[in-house]
Design a protein around this motif. Structure first.
Motif, short mmCIF file in Angstrom:
data_model
loop_
_atom_site.label_atom_id
_atom_site.label_comp_id
_atom_site.label_asym_id
_atom_site.label_seq_id
_atom_site.Cartn_x
_atom_site.Cartn_y
_atom_site.Cartn_z
N ASN A 311 0.65 -3.44 -7.54
CA ASN A 311 1.66 -4.48 -7.71
C ASN A 311 3.07 -3.88 -7.65
OD1 ASN A 311 2.49 -7.35 -8.80
ND2 ASN A 311 3.57 -5.87 -10.08
N ASN A 312 3.28 -2.78 -8.41
CA ASN A 312 4.61 -2.17 -8.43
C ASN A 312 5.00 -1.62 -7.06
OD1 ASN A 312 4.50 -2.77 -11.11
ND2 ASN A 312 4.63 -0.68 -11.86
N LEU A 313 4.01 -1.13 -6.33
CA LEU A 313 4.30 -0.65 -4.97
C LEU A 313 4.68 -1.81 -4.06
CD1 LEU A 313 4.47 1.54 -2.87
CD2 LEU A 313 1.97 1.48 -2.63
N ASP A 325 4.33 -4.56 4.85
CA ASP A 325 3.71 -3.52 4.02
C ASP A 325 3.49 -4.02 2.61
OD1 ASP A 325 3.75 -1.76 6.14
OD2 ASP A 325 5.60 -0.76 5.53
N ALA A 326 4.45 -4.79 2.09
CA ALA A 326 4.34 -5.33 0.73
C ALA A 326 3.16 -6.30 0.64
CB ALA A 326 5.63 -6.03 0.33
N ARG A 327 2.98 -7.14 1.65
CA ARG A 327 1.87 -8.09 1.64
C ARG A 327 0.52 -7.37 1.68
NH1 ARG A 327 4.89 -12.16 5.78
NH2 ARG A 327 5.76 -13.60 4.23
N ILE A 328 0.46 -6.35 2.51
CA ILE A 328 -0.79 -5.57 2.61
C ILE A 328 -1.11 -4.92 1.26
CG2 ILE A 328 -1.82 -3.51 3.65
CD1 ILE A 328 -0.25 -4.24 6.22
N GLU A 329 -0.08 -4.39 0.62
CA GLU A 329 -0.29 -3.71 -0.66
C GLU A 329 -0.72 -4.69 -1.74
OE1 GLU A 329 -1.03 -0.45 -2.37
OE2 GLU A 329 0.01 -0.37 -0.44
N LEU A 330 -0.09 -5.86 -1.78
CA LEU A 330 -0.43 -6.83 -2.82
C LEU A 330 -1.83 -7.40 -2.63
CD1 LEU A 330 0.85 -8.05 -5.35
CD2 LEU A 330 1.54 -10.02 -3.97
N ALA A 331 -2.36 -7.31 -1.42
CA ALA A 331 -3.73 -7.78 -1.18
C ALA A 331 -4.75 -6.97 -1.99
CB ALA A 331 -4.05 -7.72 0.31
N ASN A 332 -4.35 -5.79 -2.45
CA ASN A 332 -5.25 -4.97 -3.29
C ASN A 332 -5.36 -5.50 -4.72
OD1 ASN A 332 -5.93 -2.68 -1.46
ND2 ASN A 332 -3.72 -2.37 -1.47
N VAL A 333 -4.48 -6.45 -5.07
CA VAL A 333 -4.46 -6.98 -6.44
C VAL A 333 -5.16 -8.33 -6.46
CG1 VAL A 333 -2.99 -7.65 -8.37
CG2 VAL A 333 -2.27 -5.80 -6.86
N ALA A 347 4.67 -14.04 -9.45
CA ALA A 347 6.08 -13.64 -9.35
C ALA A 347 6.29 -12.65 -8.20
CB ALA A 347 6.54 -13.02 -10.67
N THR A 348 5.35 -11.71 -8.05
CA THR A 348 5.47 -10.74 -6.95
C THR A 348 5.36 -11.43 -5.60
OG1 THR A 348 4.54 -9.01 -8.36
CG2 THR A 348 4.54 -8.59 -5.99
N ARG A 349 4.44 -12.37 -5.50
CA ARG A 349 4.32 -13.14 -4.25
C ARG A 349 5.61 -13.92 -3.98
NH1 ARG A 349 -0.81 -16.65 -5.27
NH2 ARG A 349 -0.07 -17.68 -3.37
N GLY A 350 6.21 -14.46 -5.05
CA GLY A 350 7.47 -15.18 -4.88
C GLY A 350 8.57 -14.27 -4.36
#
Length: 464
Positions: A311-313, A325-333, A347-350
């Motif tokens: 999430n922090n990444l 890159d952010a979307r790919i990373e958040l897919a791990n959460v 919030a991160t998606r927002g």
């Protein structure tokens, strides 16, 4: 070989993949597809290495050296233990586990082996496994270092202390120096503090500081955040990176927090905590995506799959403008619905959507995050989600910023002091929002240049 190695994705063979890639690139007769594959790997590896500390790359070489030594000395418990530490630092926990089991079988009463094994299983969130080995060893009841490890592991496992009387007896034994007793005193003091016996806890913490280790100082610093009457001097925290990081966080010295946390991570590269703190402060307090990315990627080396770091990444990448890159990373959460984790995820998606240009879609995700915080009665996450949203809005318009800041701080000020320490990124974000230059400010400044350009454009018939 190159294709198979990349598909396997094993970090342990990364240096072998790199060597194979260089061979392909050096071969004038190599097929075009192989060359493209090799180039892609080299470019990715080079980008990754910019954020991976040199010490981490050295560990791969050191593991190779120690594997050769283990072939010559397979029954050396200290060599097995130290090699396991290197594997743990790089996230190869299965390899570390086998080596530690072998070391414990060869030296079941060795203090270094048992303490290392305890730290490993606590790191793996399986403290009961460590307690099994500690309980088997007759040395545990008489060794203050092993008793300290046992008390700490039982606390993590939420088990009742089994050697409380022996621990108190050893703590009062004049045969042991202050240094030998420091961690046991800190461990017992922690239990007393949690039980509400603050007076006795303060006495034991003072004893632990007579000749402390870094662990003892960090433990006392942790206690001081729960009981302000427990003090630890800066002279001690200055040489204890974890304690120093928390001290600097309390003092709102964000850049100093980052420097102390870097030292903390170097000492404990396997630990999740310095990576979380560094990425959290980098993004929340400093608004620096590059620093956040650095710590998150470092932490993920030894803590593969850690949701908080992914999430922090993702946040770090988003504020750098690296949206995909952010979307790919958040897919791990994958947060469970109607939980605190979902508040953070929404919030991160927002944030990602607003940085991608979908202002309305991103704002709606933030609204859902803030509403869920209300539903779950979590004022801390309500403040944090609202503060992040405020920063994003301030990039476009700051007309409502004073009213928004006042609303957030009204809730924030009602929180307990301990919660405010953990949540001091909220006022930091609001202060940063105040300093942001809005889009309208940028457009207004550009109008001056536009007018200058129009006034100097050549008239008809003039040469350009």
């Amino acid at each position: 070989m190159l294709a198979a190695a990349i598909v396997a994705g094993e970090e342990e063979f990364k240096s072998d993949i790199a060597a194979a890639a260089q061979l392909v690139l050096a071969d004038a007769t190599a097929l075009a597809g192989s060359v493209e594959l090799a180039k892609a790997f080299v470019e990715t590896a080079t980008a990754d290495e910019e954020l991976v500390p040199t010490d981490t790359r050295r560990m791969y070489s050191e593991i190779a050296r120690r594997k050769r030594l283990l072939r010559m000395y397979p029954r050396d418990p200290l060599l097995l233990t130290e090699t396991a530490l290197l594997y743990t630092n790089l996230g190869f926990n299965n390899s570390a586990k086998h080596l530690l089991k072998a070391a414990a079988a060869l030296a079941p009463n060795n203090r270094y082996v048992l303490r290392s094994l305890t730290r490993f299983w606590v790191h793996q969130a399986e403290p009961d496994r460590a307690l099994y080995f500690l309980a088997k060893s007759p040395a545990t009841k008489h060794d203050p270092w092993l008793l300290a490890a046992q008390v700490a592991a039982e606390d993590v496992a939420q088990n009742k202390s089994t050697n409380w009387r022996e621990a108190k007896r050893v703590l009062e034994d004049d045969r042991f120096s202050d240094f030998e007793l420091t961690e046991l005193a800190a461990a017992l003091a922690t239990l007393q503090l949690q039980a509400g016996s603050h007076k006795l806890a303060r006495k034991m913490f003072r004893k632990s500081l007579a000749e402390p280790t870094e662990n003892s100082v960090a433990q006392v610093q942790w206690a001081s955040r729960r009981d302000p009457t427990i003090n630890v001097s800066h002279d001690l925290t200055a040489n204890a990176s974890e304690a120093l990081a928390w001290e600097q966080l309390s003092a709102h010295r964000w850049n100093d927090v980052i420097e102390a946390t870097r030292l903390w991570h170097e000492i404990e590269p396997f630990s999740l905590r310095p990576a979380v703190m560094g990425s959290f402060v980098g993004v929340g307090h400093l608004g620096d995506g590059r620093v956040g990315e650095e710590f998150a990627r470092r932490g993920l080396i030894a803590n593969k799959g850690a949701q908080v770091l992914h999430n922090n990444l993702a946040v770090s990448l988003a504020i750098q403008g690296r949206i995909q890159d952010a979307r790919i990373e958040l897919a791990n959460v994958r947060p469970s619905p109607k939980t605190n984790d979902e508040i953070v995820n929404l919030a991160t998606r927002g944030l990602i959507e607003m940085r991608a240009g979908d202002i309305a879609g991103g704002a709606d995700l933030y609204r859902r995050s803030i509403d869920l915080a209300v539903t779950l009665r979590n004022p801390a996450l309500w403040c944090r989600a609202y503060a992040h949203f405020t920063v994003e809005v301030a990039r476009f318009d700051k007309s409502a910023l004073p009213e928004t800041t006042a609303a957030i701080m009204k809730v924030y000020d009602r929180l307990p002091d301990q919660a405010k320490l953990i949540l001091n990124d909220v006022p930091a974000m609001l202060a940063r929002a105040e300093k942001l230059q809005t889009v309208s400010d940028v457009l207004q400044s550009l109008e001056q240049f536009r007018d200058q350009f129009l006034s100097t454009y050549p008239s008809d018939g003039e040469a350009v």
